[in-house]
Design an enzyme around this catalytic site. Structure first.
Site, PDB file in Angstrom:
ATOM      1  N   LYS A 285     -10.571 -14.675  -1.376  1.00 30.11           N
ATOM      2  CA  LYS A 285      -9.445 -14.291  -0.516  1.00 30.11           C
ATOM      3  C   LYS A 285      -9.542 -15.061   0.801  1.00 30.11           C
ATOM      4  O   LYS A 285     -10.590 -15.072   1.427  1.00 30.11           O
ATOM      5  CB  LYS A 285      -9.488 -12.783  -0.249  1.00 30.11           C
ATOM      6  CG  LYS A 285      -8.226 -12.200   0.302  1.00 30.11           C
ATOM      7  CD  LYS A 285      -8.192 -10.681   0.158  1.00 30.11           C
ATOM      8  CE  LYS A 285      -6.857 -10.104   0.621  1.00 30.11           C
ATOM      9  NZ  LYS A 285      -6.754  -8.655   0.382  1.00 30.11           N
ATOM     10  N   GLU A 371      -2.385   7.019  -4.160  1.00 33.19           N
ATOM     11  CA  GLU A 371      -1.783   8.027  -3.284  1.00 33.19           C
ATOM     12  C   GLU A 371      -1.579   9.354  -4.007  1.00 33.19           C
ATOM     13  O   GLU A 371      -1.814  10.419  -3.424  1.00 33.19           O
ATOM     14  CB  GLU A 371      -0.440   7.525  -2.743  1.00 33.19           C
ATOM     15  CG  GLU A 371      -0.566   6.435  -1.675  1.00 33.19           C
ATOM     16  CD  GLU A 371      -0.790   5.055  -2.248  1.00 33.19           C
ATOM     17  OE1 GLU A 371      -0.786   4.901  -3.478  1.00 33.19           O
ATOM     18  OE2 GLU A 371      -1.013   4.117  -1.454  1.00 33.19           O
ATOM     19  N   ARG A 399       5.044   7.852  -3.240  1.00 31.50           N
ATOM     20  CA  ARG A 399       4.340   7.905  -4.535  1.00 31.50           C
ATOM     21  C   ARG A 399       3.846   9.320  -4.838  1.00 31.50           C
ATOM     22  O   ARG A 399       3.632   9.677  -5.992  1.00 31.50           O
ATOM     23  CB  ARG A 399       3.108   6.968  -4.495  1.00 31.50           C
ATOM     24  CG  ARG A 399       3.401   5.508  -4.713  1.00 31.50           C
ATOM     25  CD  ARG A 399       3.369   5.153  -6.170  1.00 31.50           C
ATOM     26  NE  ARG A 399       3.894   3.830  -6.451  1.00 31.50           N
ATOM     27  CZ  ARG A 399       3.139   2.737  -6.550  1.00 31.50           C
ATOM     28  NH1 ARG A 399       1.837   2.794  -6.317  1.00 31.50           N
ATOM     29  NH2 ARG A 399       3.694   1.571  -6.836  1.00 31.50           N
TER      30      ARG A 399
HETATM   31  C1  LIG Z   1       1.277   1.954  -3.343  1.00 27.84           C
HETATM   32  C2  LIG Z   1       0.682   1.039  -2.296  1.00 27.84           C
HETATM   33  N1  LIG Z   1      -0.372   1.467  -1.570  1.00 27.84           N
HETATM   34  C3  LIG Z   1      -0.896   0.686  -0.615  1.00 27.84           C
HETATM   35  C4  LIG Z   1      -0.389  -0.565  -0.383  1.00 27.84           C
HETATM   36  C5  LIG Z   1      -0.955  -1.416   0.745  1.00 27.84           C
HETATM   37  N2  LIG Z   1      -1.583  -2.617   0.198  1.00 27.84           N
HETATM   38  C6  LIG Z   1      -0.962  -3.772   0.125  1.00 27.84           C
HETATM   39  S1  LIG Z   1      -1.904  -4.965  -0.529  1.00 27.84           S
HETATM   40  C7  LIG Z   1      -3.213  -3.903  -0.689  1.00 27.84           C
HETATM   41  C8  LIG Z   1      -4.520  -4.365  -1.250  1.00 27.84           C
HETATM   42  C9  LIG Z   1      -4.272  -5.095  -2.526  1.00 27.84           C
HETATM   43  O1  LIG Z   1      -5.510  -5.559  -3.017  1.00 27.84           O
HETATM   44  P1  LIG Z   1      -5.465  -6.459  -4.325  1.00 27.84           P
HETATM   45  O2  LIG Z   1      -4.539  -5.858  -5.318  1.00 27.84           O
HETATM   46  O3  LIG Z   1      -6.841  -6.656  -4.757  1.00 27.84           O
HETATM   47  O4  LIG Z   1      -4.778  -7.804  -3.845  1.00 27.84           O
HETATM   48  P2  LIG Z   1      -5.385  -8.889  -2.811  1.00 27.84           P
HETATM   49  O5  LIG Z   1      -4.786  -8.531  -1.457  1.00 27.84           O
HETATM   50  O6  LIG Z   1      -6.862  -8.762  -2.851  1.00 27.84           O
HETATM   51  O7  LIG Z   1      -4.881 -10.205  -3.323  1.00 27.84           O
HETATM   52  C10 LIG Z   1      -2.874  -2.651  -0.270  1.00 27.84           C
HETATM   53  C11 LIG Z   1      -3.782  -1.473  -0.272  1.00 27.84           C
HETATM   54  C12 LIG Z   1       0.701  -0.980  -1.169  1.00 27.84           C
HETATM   55  N3  LIG Z   1       1.299  -2.187  -0.983  1.00 27.84           N
HETATM   56  N4  LIG Z   1       1.198  -0.173  -2.124  1.00 27.84           N
HETATM   57 MG   LIG Z   2      -8.196  -8.084  -4.304  1.00 26.59          MG
END
Ligand SMILES: Cc1ncc(C[n+]2csc(CCOP(=O)(O)OP(=O)(O)O)c2C)c(N)n1
Ligand SMILES: [Mg+2]
Ligand SMILES: CC(=O)[C@@H](O)[C@H](O)COP(=O)(O)O
Length: 630
Positions: A285, A371, A399
């Site tokens: 990342k 959530e 959610r």
């Molecule tokens: C339902 C929901 N909860 C929380 C979020 C906030 N959020 C956006 S990206 C993220 C982390 C995502 O991690 P990952 O899927 O591993 O993707 P990366 O950013 O590592 O590429 C979160 C918690 C969201 N977009 N949707």
């Molecule tokens: Mg990730």
């Protein structure tokens, strides 16, 4: 100056098929440079997007989009996709008012399949597309890129469960970077870590070239390859514990996620399978920008920054953010009340719980992106005698509506829900505006709801909510508060009681939360025109101050309500209904200010308030026009 970038010659993904892998690697560097240059000015999801540049180039080199469908879970990592699908020219408008969205958006491009923005939904949408394809007799390939944290979300597992049974051909690309916004948590994260560290992976990573090159015409999915083909293919399928295989989904060994050649070959292998496959890709990342590689959490979503130092450019306001005021207030409350436990769903930093987690590690719970689970978990903690404080962005709380109703309201649990990012959030746009919580909060029996108009009110309201029995929702906006003095000792506010912040008898504005500030601005404008405007900071959304409403209706010629939430079903409608049900002598005309029945685009909050006529000028103009008719 004439540009000699490959990027400038890419008008559609088809152009990528003409490039060698070496040229694609050069293009990846150019894309990274473009992402960094643009986001240093606009802000955005820098680390997520930098981490999947090669992956996106490999996907678009192998697929034939838009006939084939490439989906993104959340979609915050899709900047390279936007750059190679004809949007280089508008890329500098990223997340700006009237500009390009920071997420895939079907109305923006035929290459963008679904709005995403909320995690863990893309496997479901992809499966729906695949099932439609099969019913239509189509041949399009369906591929979704989902992060390791998003894959742990419940909805993703619901989709995997059905996919494994249906055996529908589609490819899930797991972008495994060990990160959520913070470091990833949970048993799935541990399993993936074991996979990455396993001897097979190391061996596979070194021999993946030969394994993939040997992959001639393929029968069924990788499972057959693993079982029937030469031993070398077995390295493509994880030996030992095979979580996804047990579900009927063939999972590859982890593939190096910045090796375009390996990615293209692995994807071709998966696309030829006649069942569902999960292509496990290991990425970094923030890849390619040292500040983001070193601090992917900071660069997960960031404001404009200095490229040389990685430092965020400071805003003009000196007022503290609501989130930081909450961060200190919840720690102070937890020092007083040892039953308080704080819960986040993968948003520790965003919801202001970092300090709490350090000071009270045993009373801090991060459920990951879950959530629904977090809200039901809170009800169990409350039934067990604890005092849960659930911290979830307003938009993500959508959610967990059923868990609010059934697990908490019906059970009358003592749980406090702190909904940050309530109201319009700005650059993230419609997928992230928190504009429905007033509607869904006030409609549930037994739920109380408050909205602070400044940071001192937030401190009092948190203290009040913790003292109440039954579920209580607090909601406050993203960004800076008003810079007022914080109380030394938080007070318990009288339930259902408002406070008047401007006296007046011509017009009354019954305002909630951040709208109090806009209402006071409107009152100041109208005062100069001889119109006296009473501003009532209603404080309580439920139960609202019926006495203040009656007094306003009796004493003023025009009554207005102002909320930063959907008008449809909002508190303004609730007040109108109350006035109609129990009219005072005469009911004056009522104007409701709020979010109209439409999705609001991205933009800076003042721009959006002005566009919707709910800023001070907009409110004053509409009141002026109505008042003149009286
Ligand atoms: C339902 C929901 N909860 C929380 C979020 C906030 N959020 C956006 S990206 C993220 C982390 C995502 O991690 P990952 O899927 O591993 O993707 P990366 O950013 O590592 O590429 C979160 C918690 C969201 N977009 N949707
Ligand atoms: Mg990730
Ligand atoms: C993509 C996503 O859902 C989060 O990264 C979100 O953009 C964070 O919003 P804030 O910047 O308001 O914390």
């Amino acid at each position: 100056m004439e540009s000699h970038r490959i990027l400038d010659m890419i008008s559609s993904p088809a152009d990528l098929k003409l490039l060698t892998n070496e040229e694609l690697s050069i293009l990846a560097s150019e894309i990274r440079e473009q992402i960094i240059t643009t986001t240093s000015k606009t802000g955005g999801h820098v680390a997520p997007s930098l981490g999947v540049v090669e992956l996106i180039l490999a996907c678009h080199s192998v697929l034939d989009c838009p006939h084939d469908k490439l989906l993104f879970d959340v979609g915050h990592q899709s900047y390279a996709h936007k750059l190679v699908t004809g949007r280089l020219g508008e890329f500098d408008t990223l997340r700006q008012f009237g500009g390009m969205s920071g997420f895939p958006k079907a109305s923006e491009s035929e290459y963008d399949v679904h709005p995403s923005g909320h995690a863990s939904d893309s496997v479901s949408v992809a499966l729906g597309l695949a099932m439609a394809r099969d019913l239509n007799g189509g041949d399009e390939k369906i591929v979704t890129i989902i992060g390791d944290a998003s894959l742990s979300g419940g909805m993703a597992f619901e989709a995997l469960n059905q996919l494994g049974q249906l055996q529908t051909p589609m490819v899930i690309i797991l972008n495994d970077n060990e990160m959520s916004i913070s470091r990833n948590i949970g048993a799935l994260a541990r399993y993936l870590g074991e996979k990455r560290a396993s001897r097979e992976y190391t061996r596979t990573r070194d021999s993946v070239q030969s394994v993939l090159e040997a992959s001639g015409p393929l029968g069924r999915g990788l499972v057959d390859l693993g079982r029937n083909a030469k031993d070398s293919f077995k390295q493509m399928v994880i030996p030992g514990e095979m979580l996804f295989e047990k579900l009927g989904i063939t999972c590859t060994a982890p593939i190096p996620g910045h090796d375009i050649a390996a990615l293209k070959r692995a994807l071709r292998v998966c696309l030829k399978a006649d069942g569902p496959t999960l292509l496990h890709v290991v990425t970094k990342k923030g890849k390619g920008y040292e500040p983001a590689e070193e601090n992917p959490s900071k660069f997960h979503g960031i404001g404009p920054y200095d490229i040389a130092t990685g430092e965020v450019k400071k805003g003009s306001s000196s007022a503290p953010k609501y989130t930081s005021v909450f961060s200190k207030a919840i720690v102070a409350e937890a020092e007083r009340d040892h039953d308080i436990v704080a819960i986040t769903a993968a948003m520790k930093d965003g919801t202001g719980l970092a300090a709490f987690s350090e000071k009270f590690p045993k009373r801090f719970i991060d459920t990951g992106i879950a959530e629904e689970h977090a809200v039901a978990l809170a009800s169990g903690l409350a039934l067990g005698g604890k005092k849960p404080v659930v911290c979830i962005y307003s938009t993500f709380m959508q959610r967990a509506f059923d868990q609010l109703v059934i697990n908490n309201a019906l059970a009358n649990t003592n749980v406090v829900f702190c909904l940050d990012r309530a109201g319009l959030v700005g650059d993230d746009g419609p997928t992230h505006h928190g504009v429905f919580d007033i509607v869904y909060g006030r409609m549930v029996p037994g739920v109380r709801m408050m909205a602070p108009s400044d940071e001192a009110e937030l401190v009092h309201m948190l203290h009040t909510a913790l003292a109440l029995e039954g579920p209580v929702i607090l909601r406050w906006p993203r960004g800076e508060a008003r810079g007022v003095e914080l109380p030394a000792v938080p007070q318990v506010l009288e339930e259902g009681k408002s406070r008047t912040t401007r006296e007046g008898s011509d017009v009354a504005i019954l305002a909630f939360g951040r709208m109090v500030q806009e209402a006071e601005g409107a009152a100041d404008i109208l005062a100069k025109e001889g119109v006296s405007v009473r501003v009532v900071d209603m404080r309580w959304i439920k139960p609202f101050d019926e006495e203040a409403v009656r007094k306003a209706a009796l004493e003023c010629k025009l009554v207005c309500t102002a909320e930063e939430g959907a008008i449809e079903g909002g508190i303004g409608e609730g007040i109108l209904e109350a006035l109609a049900a129990n009219p005072p002598a005469q009911v004056p005309p009522v104007l409701t200010f709020g979010i109209p029945d439409e999705f609001v685009e991205q933009g800076k909050v003042p721009q959006l308030h002005h566009m919707l006529g709910i800023d001070s000028c907009g409110m004053a103009a509409r009141i002026r026009e109505k008042y003149a008719e009286l």
